[in-house]
Write a protein that holds these residues in place. Structure first.
Motif, PDB file in Angstrom:
ATOM      1  N   ILE A  79      22.658 -15.104   7.034  1.00 32.12           N
ATOM      2  CA  ILE A  79      23.948 -15.729   7.295  1.00 32.12           C
ATOM      3  C   ILE A  79      24.828 -14.707   7.992  1.00 32.12           C
ATOM      4  CG2 ILE A  79      26.015 -16.726   6.261  1.00 32.12           C
ATOM      5  CD1 ILE A  79      24.211 -17.742   4.010  1.00 32.12           C
ATOM      6  N   LEU A  80      25.446 -15.135   9.066  1.00 32.17           N
ATOM      7  CA  LEU A  80      26.324 -14.246   9.809  1.00 32.17           C
ATOM      8  C   LEU A  80      27.600 -14.992  10.116  1.00 32.17           C
ATOM      9  CD1 LEU A  80      26.554 -11.480  11.254  1.00 32.17           C
ATOM     10  CD2 LEU A  80      25.721 -12.624  13.281  1.00 32.17           C
ATOM     11  N   GLU A  81      28.708 -14.438   9.696  1.00 29.96           N
ATOM     12  CA  GLU A  81      30.007 -15.065   9.924  1.00 29.96           C
ATOM     13  C   GLU A  81      30.669 -14.462  11.146  1.00 29.96           C
ATOM     14  OE1 GLU A  81      34.190 -14.448   7.838  1.00 29.96           O
ATOM     15  OE2 GLU A  81      32.771 -15.573   6.595  1.00 29.96           O
ATOM     16  N   PRO A  82      31.099 -15.311  12.062  1.00 29.53           N
ATOM     17  CA  PRO A  82      31.787 -14.767  13.229  1.00 29.53           C
ATOM     18  C   PRO A  82      33.176 -14.277  12.861  1.00 29.53           C
ATOM     19  CG  PRO A  82      31.947 -17.142  13.226  1.00 29.53           C
ATOM     20  CD  PRO A  82      31.055 -16.761  12.063  1.00 29.53           C
ATOM     21  N   GLY A  83      33.646 -13.298  13.582  1.00 31.46           N
ATOM     22  CA  GLY A  83      34.986 -12.800  13.354  1.00 31.46           C
ATOM     23  C   GLY A  83      36.021 -13.726  13.958  1.00 31.46           C
ATOM     24  N   PRO A  84      37.213 -13.767  13.385  1.00 33.49           N
ATOM     25  CA  PRO A  84      38.291 -14.565  13.962  1.00 33.49           C
ATOM     26  C   PRO A  84      38.771 -13.917  15.259  1.00 33.49           C
ATOM     27  CG  PRO A  84      39.142 -13.239  12.176  1.00 33.49           C
ATOM     28  CD  PRO A  84      37.641 -13.019  12.207  1.00 33.49           C
ATOM     29  N   PHE A  85      39.483 -14.693  16.065  1.00 32.39           N
ATOM     30  CA  PHE A  85      40.143 -14.132  17.238  1.00 32.39           C
ATOM     31  C   PHE A  85      41.406 -14.934  17.498  1.00 32.39           C
ATOM     32  CE2 PHE A  85      37.168 -17.220  18.979  1.00 32.39           C
ATOM     33  CZ  PHE A  85      37.868 -17.861  19.996  1.00 32.39           C
ATOM     34  N   THR A  86      42.278 -14.370  18.300  1.00 29.07           N
ATOM     35  CA  THR A  86      43.535 -15.044  18.606  1.00 29.07           C
ATOM     36  C   THR A  86      43.747 -15.078  20.110  1.00 29.07           C
ATOM     37  OG1 THR A  86      44.831 -13.021  18.463  1.00 29.07           O
ATOM     38  CG2 THR A  86      44.612 -14.316  16.435  1.00 29.07           C
ATOM     39  N   THR A  87      44.568 -16.025  20.520  1.00 29.07           N
ATOM     40  CA  THR A  87      45.034 -16.107  21.901  1.00 29.07           C
ATOM     41  C   THR A  87      46.557 -16.152  21.824  1.00 29.07           C
ATOM     42  OG1 THR A  87      45.045 -18.524  21.988  1.00 29.07           O
ATOM     43  CG2 THR A  87      42.954 -17.412  22.542  1.00 29.07           C
ATOM     44  N   ALA A  88      47.204 -16.389  22.932  1.00 34.80           N
ATOM     45  CA  ALA A  88      48.670 -16.402  22.927  1.00 34.80           C
ATOM     46  C   ALA A  88      49.249 -17.392  21.930  1.00 34.80           C
ATOM     47  CB  ALA A  88      49.198 -16.711  24.326  1.00 34.80           C
ATOM     48  N   ARG A  89      48.622 -18.563  21.798  1.00 37.10           N
ATOM     49  CA  ARG A  89      49.185 -19.607  20.928  1.00 37.10           C
ATOM     50  C   ARG A  89      48.253 -20.089  19.825  1.00 37.10           C
ATOM     51  NH1 ARG A  89      50.367 -24.142  25.086  1.00 37.10           N
ATOM     52  NH2 ARG A  89      48.355 -23.397  25.825  1.00 37.10           N
ATOM     53  N   LEU A  90      47.012 -19.618  19.839  1.00 38.72           N
ATOM     54  CA  LEU A  90      46.009 -20.157  18.918  1.00 38.72           C
ATOM     55  C   LEU A  90      45.401 -19.078  18.038  1.00 38.72           C
ATOM     56  CD1 LEU A  90      44.054 -22.294  21.550  1.00 38.72           C
ATOM     57  CD2 LEU A  90      45.731 -23.144  19.882  1.00 38.72           C
ATOM     58  N   ASP A  91      45.062 -19.484  16.810  1.00 38.23           N
ATOM     59  CA  ASP A  91      44.234 -18.670  15.929  1.00 38.23           C
ATOM     60  C   ASP A  91      42.891 -19.369  15.838  1.00 38.23           C
ATOM     61  OD1 ASP A  91      46.300 -16.857  15.223  1.00 38.23           O
ATOM     62  OD2 ASP A  91      47.062 -18.298  13.753  1.00 38.23           O
ATOM     63  N   ALA A  92      41.821 -18.665  16.176  1.00 33.94           N
ATOM     64  CA  ALA A  92      40.468 -19.197  16.032  1.00 33.94           C
ATOM     65  C   ALA A  92      39.927 -18.654  14.717  1.00 33.94           C
ATOM     66  CB  ALA A  92      39.604 -18.793  17.210  1.00 33.94           C
ATOM     67  N   LEU A  93      39.767 -19.556  13.757  1.00 34.68           N
ATOM     68  CA  LEU A  93      39.386 -19.191  12.397  1.00 34.68           C
ATOM     69  C   LEU A  93      37.943 -19.587  12.137  1.00 34.68           C
ATOM     70  CD1 LEU A  93      42.556 -20.728  10.729  1.00 34.68           C
ATOM     71  CD2 LEU A  93      42.209 -18.339  11.404  1.00 34.68           C
ATOM     72  N   PRO A  94      37.136 -18.699  11.553  1.00 32.76           N
ATOM     73  CA  PRO A  94      35.767 -19.083  11.249  1.00 32.76           C
ATOM     74  C   PRO A  94      35.728 -20.382  10.437  1.00 32.76           C
ATOM     75  CG  PRO A  94      36.051 -16.741  10.925  1.00 32.76           C
ATOM     76  CD  PRO A  94      37.426 -17.321  11.163  1.00 32.76           C
ATOM     77  N   LEU A  95      34.793 -21.242  10.806  1.00 31.95           N
ATOM     78  CA  LEU A  95      34.659 -22.553  10.179  1.00 31.95           C
ATOM     79  C   LEU A  95      34.456 -22.434   8.673  1.00 31.95           C
ATOM     80  CD1 LEU A  95      34.349 -25.636  10.688  1.00 31.95           C
ATOM     81  CD2 LEU A  95      31.880 -25.207  10.829  1.00 31.95           C
ATOM     82  N   ARG A  96      35.101 -23.310   7.936  1.00 34.03           N
ATOM     83  CA  ARG A  96      34.946 -23.449   6.485  1.00 34.03           C
ATOM     84  C   ARG A  96      34.836 -24.936   6.173  1.00 34.03           C
ATOM     85  NH1 ARG A  96      34.124 -18.854   6.888  1.00 34.03           N
ATOM     86  NH2 ARG A  96      35.400 -17.095   6.294  1.00 34.03           N
ATOM     87  N   VAL A  97      34.073 -25.258   5.150  1.00 32.39           N
ATOM     88  CA  VAL A  97      33.920 -26.655   4.725  1.00 32.39           C
ATOM     89  C   VAL A  97      35.288 -27.239   4.366  1.00 32.39           C
ATOM     90  CG1 VAL A  97      32.872 -28.181   3.004  1.00 32.39           C
ATOM     91  CG2 VAL A  97      31.541 -26.288   3.969  1.00 32.39           C
ATOM     92  N   ALA A  98      36.169 -26.427   3.849  1.00 30.49           N
ATOM     93  CA  ALA A  98      37.498 -26.886   3.437  1.00 30.49           C
ATOM     94  C   ALA A  98      38.322 -27.460   4.585  1.00 30.49           C
ATOM     95  CB  ALA A  98      38.264 -25.741   2.775  1.00 30.49           C
ATOM     96  N   TYR A  99      37.955 -27.195   5.831  1.00 33.70           N
ATOM     97  CA  TYR A  99      38.693 -27.727   6.975  1.00 33.70           C
ATOM     98  C   TYR A  99      38.318 -29.177   7.311  1.00 33.70           C
ATOM     99  CZ  TYR A  99      39.949 -22.844   7.974  1.00 33.70           C
ATOM    100  OH  TYR A  99      40.428 -21.563   7.903  1.00 33.70           O
ATOM    101  N   ALA A 100      37.322 -29.736   6.651  1.00 32.31           N
ATOM    102  CA  ALA A 100      36.790 -31.049   7.027  1.00 32.31           C
ATOM    103  C   ALA A 100      37.831 -32.166   6.987  1.00 32.31           C
ATOM    104  CB  ALA A 100      35.598 -31.409   6.138  1.00 32.31           C
ATOM    105  N   ASP A 101      38.657 -32.218   5.968  1.00 38.17           N
ATOM    106  CA  ASP A 101      39.640 -33.309   5.873  1.00 38.17           C
ATOM    107  C   ASP A 101      40.605 -33.283   7.059  1.00 38.17           C
ATOM    108  OD1 ASP A 101      38.641 -34.429   3.520  1.00 38.17           O
ATOM    109  OD2 ASP A 101      39.862 -33.125   2.256  1.00 38.17           O
ATOM    110  N   GLU A 102      41.178 -32.119   7.345  1.00 36.55           N
ATOM    111  CA  GLU A 102      42.119 -32.028   8.456  1.00 36.55           C
ATOM    112  C   GLU A 102      41.417 -32.258   9.799  1.00 36.55           C
ATOM    113  OE1 GLU A 102      45.641 -29.133  10.252  1.00 36.55           O
ATOM    114  OE2 GLU A 102      44.534 -28.478   8.472  1.00 36.55           O
ATOM    115  N   MET A 103      40.218 -31.735   9.939  1.00 37.01           N
ATOM    116  CA  MET A 103      39.493 -31.900  11.198  1.00 37.01           C
ATOM    117  C   MET A 103      39.054 -33.342  11.428  1.00 37.01           C
ATOM    118  SD  MET A 103      39.613 -29.189  12.996  1.00 37.01           S
ATOM    119  CE  MET A 103      38.326 -29.480  14.194  1.00 37.01           C
ATOM    120  N   ALA A 104      38.800 -34.098  10.371  1.00 32.92           N
ATOM    121  CA  ALA A 104      38.446 -35.511  10.551  1.00 32.92           C
ATOM    122  C   ALA A 104      39.584 -36.255  11.235  1.00 32.92           C
ATOM    123  CB  ALA A 104      38.105 -36.153   9.211  1.00 32.92           C
ATOM    124  N   ALA A 105      40.812 -35.920  10.903  1.00 29.87           N
ATOM    125  CA  ALA A 105      41.963 -36.536  11.562  1.00 29.87           C
ATOM    126  C   ALA A 105      42.096 -36.035  13.005  1.00 29.87           C
ATOM    127  CB  ALA A 105      43.240 -36.246  10.777  1.00 29.87           C
TER     128      ALA A 105
END
Length: 186
Positions: free
Chosen positions: A2-28
């Protein structure tokens, strides 16, 4: 492994490693059928996304392949707006990328910003050496080529790929044109 990618940011966005807990918000975020116009399929339910995210975060069963997935959070809103992903062929040093921004957030340059950030992150090796199992072959510098496959009628995705430094090739896969960028290319 298992290898987890590191987060990264841009001027306006945070790219966060995927988590199962994001499923509810991402479904919307991903609930508009229009997002599937060029890729096929249909929106997934929160339960469907939970199952998919569990598989994705567990990692590829192939030890030579890394599945790196990030959700995109619009920093000013504190809300998720889409995702980026990379399937990394470690022996081949190539990463196939994709991006999706929810309909509500389209037209604001988020896909372009996220793709540019992802390509820079991958080519810099920043996503390669974090998390469990970051052993041999997984360290910085793994990715030397970034590629994407884009439907020939999907002008918005072609524009995003071009902005991220990818160029169209003459290679096709399942009706989609291959776009590509090497590590030394701008």
């Amino acid at each position: 492994m298992i290898l987890e990618p590191g987060p990264f940011t841009t001027a306006r966005l945070d790219a966060l490693p995927l988590r199962v807990a994001y499923a509810d918000e991402m479904a919307a975020v991903l609930g508009d059928p229009a997002l599937h116009t060029y890729t096929g399929g249909a929106p997934e339910t929160a339960d469907g996304l939970r199952a998919r995210y569990a598989r994705q975060t567990a990692g590829s069963p192939d030890p030579g392949v890394r599945w790196w997935n990030w959700v995109l959070r619009v920093r000013a809103e504190g809300r998720l707006a889409g995702y980026v992903q990379a399937t990394v062929d470690v022996p081949g040093a190539a990463a196939e990328i994709a991006w999706v921004v929810g309909t509500r957030w389209q037209g604001r340059g988020y896909a372009k910003e996220a793709a540019e950030g992802l390509v820079a992150h991958l080519l810099a090796g920043a996503g390669a050496g974090t998390g469990a199992g970051a052993g041999a072959g997984a360290g910085a510098g793994v990715v030397r080529t970034v590629l994407a496959h884009i439907h020939p009628d999907h002008d918005a995705s072609a524009a995003v790929a071009g902005a991220a430094g990818l160029a169209p090739t003459e290679r096709w896969c399942e009706g989609e044109r291959r776009w590509e960028r090497g590590a030394g290319e701008h």
